[in-house]
Design a protein around this motif. Structure first.
Motif, mmCIF file in Angstrom:
data_model
loop_
_atom_site.group_PDB
_atom_site.id
_atom_site.type_symbol
_atom_site.label_atom_id
_atom_site.label_comp_id
_atom_site.label_asym_id
_atom_site.label_seq_id
_atom_site.Cartn_x
_atom_site.Cartn_y
_atom_site.Cartn_z
ATOM 1 N N PHE A 18 -27.171 8.286 2.142
ATOM 2 C CA PHE A 18 -27.684 7.280 3.079
ATOM 3 C C PHE A 18 -27.937 8.006 4.383
ATOM 4 N N LEU A 21 -25.503 10.603 5.579
ATOM 5 C CA LEU A 21 -24.224 10.438 4.882
ATOM 6 C C LEU A 21 -24.381 10.622 3.374
ATOM 7 N N ALA A 23 -23.009 9.731 0.128
ATOM 8 C CA ALA A 23 -22.048 8.775 -0.423
ATOM 9 C C ALA A 23 -21.532 9.247 -1.768
ATOM 10 N N PRO A 42 -10.007 5.849 -1.827
ATOM 11 C CA PRO A 42 -10.005 5.075 -0.581
ATOM 12 C C PRO A 42 -11.353 4.407 -0.314
ATOM 13 N N SER A 43 -11.315 3.486 0.603
ATOM 14 C CA SER A 43 -12.535 2.766 0.976
ATOM 15 C C SER A 43 -13.581 3.729 1.517
ATOM 16 N N GLY A 44 -14.810 3.511 1.107
ATOM 17 C CA GLY A 44 -15.895 4.359 1.594
ATOM 18 C C GLY A 44 -16.041 5.665 0.852
ATOM 19 N N SER A 45 -15.293 5.824 -0.254
ATOM 20 C CA SER A 45 -15.334 7.110 -0.959
ATOM 21 C C SER A 45 -16.545 7.213 -1.889
ATOM 22 N N GLY A 46 -17.261 6.118 -2.077
ATOM 23 C CA GLY A 46 -18.480 6.193 -2.875
ATOM 24 C C GLY A 46 -18.365 5.590 -4.257
ATOM 25 N N LYS A 47 -17.281 4.856 -4.517
ATOM 26 C CA LYS A 47 -17.064 4.295 -5.856
ATOM 27 C C LYS A 47 -18.143 3.272 -6.214
ATOM 28 N N SER A 48 -18.366 2.336 -5.299
ATOM 29 C CA SER A 48 -19.393 1.319 -5.567
ATOM 30 C C SER A 48 -20.757 1.959 -5.706
ATOM 31 N N THR A 49 -21.034 2.899 -4.827
ATOM 32 C CA THR A 49 -22.344 3.554 -4.862
ATOM 33 C C THR A 49 -22.562 4.238 -6.208
ATOM 34 N N GLU A 179 -14.339 -3.526 -8.452
ATOM 35 C CA GLU A 179 -13.245 -4.279 -7.828
ATOM 36 C C GLU A 179 -13.278 -5.751 -8.229
ATOM 37 N N HIS A 211 -8.284 -1.260 -7.131
ATOM 38 C CA HIS A 211 -7.179 -0.772 -6.297
ATOM 39 C C HIS A 211 -5.839 -1.118 -6.920
#
Ligand SMILES: Nc1ncnc2c1ncn2[C@@H]1O[C@H](COP(=O)(O)OP(=O)(O)OP(=O)(O)O)[C@@H](O)[C@H]1O
Ligand SMILES: [Mg+2]
Lengths: 258, 327
Positions: A18, A21, A23, A42-49, A179, A211
């Motif tokens: 992005f 960044l 991701a 952790p949050s923002g680590s790129g899992k969803s992406t 999640e 999580h």
């Protein structure tokens, strides 16, 4: 063409940026049929992406997605990569189910309507056929009594189970869960886990971002710890959770959760 | 002296009447306020015999009629006029006076009622045309609006640019000007349209532009997760729009679109300027012919009836469109 030892899904050097960044950073992954893979981090680590890149909701800059042995999603033209034909992309998505943190049920359709929608509109099945598939799926997630109500009246756990049924109605070969219980009240988490567990027992291939470590431990064949777009460690739950104790980052993450 | 002179003239057979004196006398009595006396005197003027000069008789009866009308006795005044009309059916003074008196004789609502009955057929015809224009525009503009909205959010630049232009142009210029251009301007480009066609095209384009902007807003207000969920089960963009996104905009669209359509009912009055005879034009024609304000008042009432009915219908539809959020 789908030989026994060939992975159902193979990611080769997937990179998603992005702007500046990164991701997802050059991820390689093989998922074999029937495997249950849990991704933590952790949050923002790129899992969803990463999950979204797999079913092409996110367009990647580099790498290849190989599903059932064929490279999918992108075509090269004039030396540049582009998303493939919309029909081809839709066809791939139809084979990969996705469940979102916030359900995203269609509020203007009844529960049955939501679950019928895929077979009806995407697969072009008759209304009767779609209804019978949808009814079966609602039985599977234990919500056949709610078939005629609108999603607004359901609890969070019920909504997520309908969302699972909606994905299952397409008879996907791979299920992606992003999640699935994070938006639920704690007392509602169990029913959704049970539903996913039943699916797992039936042999569904799945990638789950969660999580909930207990769930990862109980269900996963393999757990991957992701951070800053990279896989930091992976292994069986036992390996990761014990070996993870040697890795400061993973230990810190796990301690915060447990 | 005149009296003597007349007496001499008329001869002994009948005591001829000195009309001048009689009129003078009655005028004096009137001046003194003795209207009854004046009337008695005037009543003495007999109908003219065959071949005789009728001026005095007519004058006396008309004068009596005026006095009676002033005394607020219109029926007696009418009777006096009728005496004249019996002998001279074409006497325009008497006829006009009777007509005026008959207006007074009827109560006010009666006049309004008769005007209403007189005007209603042409107003109803006009109202039907207005309704037809409204319905045609209501049919065309949501489709046009949807196309413009979808074009506007399209990632294909020329398409979104074109739709931006349509919205910019049709919302940025007066509807009246657009109608003039279509009806009076296009013929110079070799395109001549019938008034009705021009009206529907003008109203349709204008309202498509307005609705396009409203629909675009509604589509973009739908949670992005809906599009993703639709795509995730394999829907194409078109399928997702048709089955998932657009249907969810209906409830949000109802209030603003209802407002637009109420405005439309009133905006149809503008097409009266391009030779369309709809409600406004019909009322205007009646007003100019009869100089009677009842025609305009009736048009107002019909517009109100139309807007009220449409408001009611839109409220019902709005309620139904939102039912899934309550159940
Ligand atoms: N559409 C986007 N535009 C810009 N940046 C984005 C976008 N989507 C995600 N990112 C960024 O990419 C990174 C990875 O996001 P991602 O949602 O994949 O994380 P995650 O591991 O799923 O986190 P979480 O556990 O909070 O869900 C984050 O830094 C996020 O801010
Ligand atoms: Mg996430």
């Amino acid at each position: 063409m789908n030989s026994a030892d060939q992975p159902l899904l193979k990611l080769k050097n997937i990179t998603k940026r992005f702007k500046s960044l990164t991701a997802v950073n050059g991820i390689n992954l093989e998922v074999s049929a029937g495997e249950k893979l849990v991704i933590i981090g952790p949050s923002g680590s790129g899992k969803s992406t990463l999950l979204r890149a797999i079913n092409l909701l996110e367009e990647i800059e580099e790498g290849a997605i190989i599903f059932e042995g064929r490279e999918v999603g992108y075509v090269m033209s004039k030396g540049k990569r582009h998303l493939g034909h919309p029909r081809a992309i839709s066809a791939l998505r139809a084979e990969i189910g996705m469940v979102f943190q916030h359900f995203h049920l269609f509020p203007h359709m009844t529960v049955l309507g939501n679950v019928m929608e895929g077979p009806l509109t995407v697969q072009g099945k008759s209304a009767d056929e779609a209804r019978s598939i949808a009814t079966d799926m609602l039985v599977k997630v234990g919500l056949s009594d709610k078939r005629d109500v609108f999603p607004a009246t359901l609890s969070g756990g019920q909504k997520q189970r309908v969302a699972i049924a909606r994905a299952l109605a397409m008879r996907p070969k791979l299920m992606l869960f992003d999640e699935p219980t994070s938006a639920l009240d704690p007392e509602l988490v169990g029913e959704v886990f049970d539903t996913i567990h039943t699916l797992a027992d039936e042999g569904m291939t799945m990638i789950i971002v969660t999580h909930h470590m207990g769930f990862a431990r109980e269900l996963a064949d393999r757990v991957i710890f992701m951070e800053s777009g990279n896989f930091l460690a992976q292994g069986t739950p036992e390996e990761l959770f014990s070996a993870g104790q040697d890795n400061e980052r993973i230990r810190g993450f796990l301690n915060r959760l447990l | 002296m005149a009296l003597l002179f007349l007496w001499a003239l008329s001869g002994p057979c009948l005591a001829a009447i000195d009309y001048d004196g009689l009129f003078r006398q009655s005028s004096d009595l009137m001046a003194q306020g003795d209207l009854g006396g004046a009337l008695d005197l005037l009543g003495k003027v007999p109908p003219p015999a065959a071949g005789e000069e009728a001026g005095a008789f007519v004058s006396s009866r008309m004068q009596a009629a005026r006095i009676l009308a002033a005394q607020k006795e219109p029926d007696k005044a009418v009777a006096a006029c009728r005496e004249v009309l019996k002998l001279f059916p074409d006497n325009s003074e008497a006829r006009n006076f009777v007509a005026a008196l008959e207006q007074q004789l009827k109560p006010g609502w009666h006049t309004v009622l008769s005007d209403t009955l007189r005007f209603l057929p042409s107003l109803a015809k006009g109202a039907l045309m207005t309704l037809l224009l409204v319905l045609c525009t209501m049919l065309v503009s949501p489709l046009g609006g949807l196309l413009i909205a979808l074009g506007r959010i399209s990632t294909v630049r020329p398409v979104s640019g074109f739709c931006w232009f349509i919205i910019w142009f049709f919302r940025g210029t007066p509807l009246l000007l657009q109608l003039f251009f279509i009806y009076y301007g296009l013929p110079s480009l070799g395109i001549t349209l019938a008034p009705f066609t021009a009206a529907v095209i003008g109203l349709g384009l204008n309202y498509s532009a307005y609705l396009g902007e409203i629909i675009r807003g509604a589509i973009q207000s739908i949670d992005h997760g809906q599009m993703e969920a639709a795509k995730a089960i394999g829907m194409t963009y078109g399928q997702a729009m048709r089955r998932v996104i657009v249907p969810q905009t209906y409830k949000r669209l109802m209030p603003p679109v209802g407002n637009e359509f109420i405005a439309l009912i009133k905006d149809t009055a503008l097409v009266s300027t391009i030779a369309m005879v709809e409600l406004m034009r019909a009322a205007d024609q009646l007003f100019n012919t009869y100089f009677n304000i009842t025609a305009l008042a009736l048009a107002a009432v019909i517009y109100l009836v139309l807007t009220t009915i449409f408001t009611f219908i839109f409220e019902k539809i709005e309620y139904r469109a939102g039912i899934y959020e309550q159940r």
